[in-house]
Design a protein around this motif. Sequence first.
Motif, PDB file in Angstrom:
ATOM      1  N   HIS A 107      17.865 -18.969 -46.054  1.00 11.79           N
ATOM      2  CA  HIS A 107      19.265 -18.552 -46.147  1.00 11.79           C
ATOM      3  C   HIS A 107      19.480 -17.085 -45.774  1.00 11.79           C
TER       4      HIS A 107
ATOM      5  N   ILE B  79      15.349 -23.626 -40.361  1.00 10.15           N
ATOM      6  CA  ILE B  79      16.343 -24.030 -41.354  1.00 10.15           C
ATOM      7  C   ILE B  79      15.807 -25.312 -42.001  1.00 10.15           C
ATOM      8  N   GLU B  80      15.748 -25.299 -43.320  1.00  8.48           N
ATOM      9  CA  GLU B  80      15.018 -26.336 -44.051  1.00  8.48           C
ATOM     10  C   GLU B  80      15.235 -27.761 -43.530  1.00  8.48           C
TER      11      GLU B  80
ATOM     12  N   HIS C 284      22.571 -30.182 -48.593  1.00  8.22           N
ATOM     13  CA  HIS C 284      22.394 -30.923 -47.340  1.00  8.22           C
ATOM     14  C   HIS C 284      21.036 -31.605 -47.209  1.00  8.22           C
TER      15      HIS C 284
ATOM     16  N   CYS D  99      21.704 -26.385 -39.643  1.00  6.89           N
ATOM     17  CA  CYS D  99      20.978 -27.625 -39.933  1.00  6.89           C
ATOM     18  C   CYS D  99      21.750 -28.829 -39.435  1.00  6.89           C
TER      19      CYS D  99
ATOM     20  N   CYS E 232      19.809 -19.455 -41.723  1.00  3.83           N
ATOM     21  CA  CYS E 232      21.116 -20.002 -42.092  1.00  3.83           C
ATOM     22  C   CYS E 232      22.220 -19.019 -41.711  1.00  3.83           C
TER      23      CYS E 232
ATOM     24  N   CYS F 278      26.139 -19.412 -41.004  1.00  3.78           N
ATOM     25  CA  CYS F 278      26.675 -20.681 -41.509  1.00  3.78           C
ATOM     26  C   CYS F 278      27.299 -20.527 -42.883  1.00  3.78           C
TER      27      CYS F 278
ATOM     28  N   ASN G  48      28.659 -27.203 -40.859  1.00  6.77           N
ATOM     29  CA  ASN G  48      29.186 -28.368 -41.583  1.00  6.77           C
ATOM     30  C   ASN G  48      30.294 -28.067 -42.594  1.00  6.77           C
TER      31      ASN G  48
ATOM     32  N   ARG H  37      34.032 -19.240 -45.963  1.00  5.14           N
ATOM     33  CA  ARG H  37      32.663 -19.716 -45.731  1.00  5.14           C
ATOM     34  C   ARG H  37      31.871 -18.795 -44.777  1.00  5.14           C
TER      35      ARG H  37
END
Lengths: 420, 163
Positions: free
Chosen positions: A66, A102-103, A125, A300, A360, A363, A382, A388
């Motif tokens: 992140h 990203i995981e 997610h 992601c 991340c 995002c 997303n 955000r």
Amino acid sequence: MGMTMTQKILAAHAGLEKVVAGQLIEANLDLVLGNDVTTPVAVKEFKKIGVDKVFDKKKVAIVPDHFTPNKDIKAAEQCKYIREFARDKEIENYFEVGEMGIEHALIPEKGLVVPGDVVIGADSHTCTYGALGAFSTGIGSTDMAAGMATGKAWFKVPSAIKFVLKGKMNKWVSGKDVILHIIGMIGVDGALYKSMEFVGEGISNLSMDDRFTIANMAIEAGAKNGIFPVDEKTIAYVKEHSTKEYKVYEADEDAEYDAVYEIDLSKIRPTVAFPHLPENTRTIDEVGDIKIDQVVIGSCTNGRMEDLRVAASILRGKKVAKGVRVIVFPGTQNIYLQALKEGLVADMVEAGAVFSTPTCGPCLGGHMGILAKGERAIATTNRNFVGRMGHPESEVYLASPAVAAASALTGKITNPENIA
Amino acid sequence: MKVKGRVFKYGDNVDTDVIIPARYLNTSDPQELAKHCMEDIDINFVKEVKQGDIIVADKNFGCGSSREHAPIAIKASGISCVIASTFARIFYRNAINIGLPILECEEAVKGIDAGDEVEIDFSTGTIKNITKNETYQAQAFPEFMQKIIESDGLIKYIQKDLV
Ligand code: SF4
């Protein structure tokens, strides 16, 4: 009455012949995941338990994504804390900057999830791995701590909504448009607590990358998980990435669903979600004149090879509109490298985009592309909630890589059909 | 395990912001949080609530953010159980994990009024309305979940097995 695909996986992991919707069960876990935001809290809870080992060194994954590469001192301290925990507990799947991603792009690529698995992750997610025919869902830090200690988690067995996909998507339409269309149709709580099961002959026309994108956003409809049946494409993906044993589960013929929707993929148009909810969707034909300041391609949701290929194909040989900032962030180091080899990075940088390391970053409005008051971005991410990507009075429009790249060239939200 | 108490009744969509407003989240001390529990929809709640009392609410209880502070505040205020028609997913998990018993039972929500005296048996899922002399049936907690509740949360529950 039969079981859905999700119910079958859960029953098998709870050691039960049969489960029904609403039943509370305790299931064995194949993977417990956390990131640099949620893992520190989980580690603190884990330490309270007082065990000195995690249940299985191979089945815990920690991905600092992140705020990495460390954004500030606080982020650095958090990463240090979980790095030391991972070292101390000999956690095999700790991925440092340089090997991370990203995981939700990284975990499948590393082969850590295969069909039939049960996965929990302290990140909403985590539902992304449903693309592989696994049950995976987001949980809190307390759950992660307990999962690391015991290898188990409790679940309430979900009921399901079935989406029967048929036909084939048109050029410039992708998995992102399909899931935005669905969320627009059922709303952000349309699948609250339920599974979204995607079935039908249309599935065979979706690439694995499309399926990851669709499963990734199941949570944006409130779902507990999204899941795809396992077919040749899934098997090919798993064989390429993993040596783990997998198991294929299929829904019973007489499984019960709360609702069934038929979706004709050939009718779906490029779709954009307007601020400030993913359900505020419009087709590209209804968008109107929306000027943008920033374009974000990656995450992601859409930071995989196909996403970069599509974006590069639109940007190649052209120039980003004056005054528009275009930030591309790939899902993983491997994707980065592959994009370099294919010349996609050069294509995009020559067009005037910047190319980031996997993170991340923008995002979640973390770093690497924060919006100022009144600014507007189109993003392949997303979530477009208030604030955000930065200032509470900035705006995020969600779209596919094709729409985002086309918009980069014109400085307003643009139909890729009109560019290429 | 049984609990008994007087009922506080609320409607649909009681969100985590009214359960514990964000302005009080600068602490995670349960007793501090309990002082402000429900104050934005029911200013009298904190004054009147007694150890063992029960909250009954309609649909989607606990919607909104994932803050674990919400069930912590309710539990620390003395509430022994929340009964609702449905719960928001993350609230549901968080409540169980911190050891706050919750039950889904539409029938009970319809039958019970504010101020009723109610007794709940977690091992059978039976909800008895003593005031109205009625009984409603919720799904019983499976054994492991009863143990989580009895242990005062997931962390202490697994501690017993592991340490
Ligand atoms: S890319 Fe965005 S949505 Fe995905 S894990 Fe990171 S912050 Fe979450």
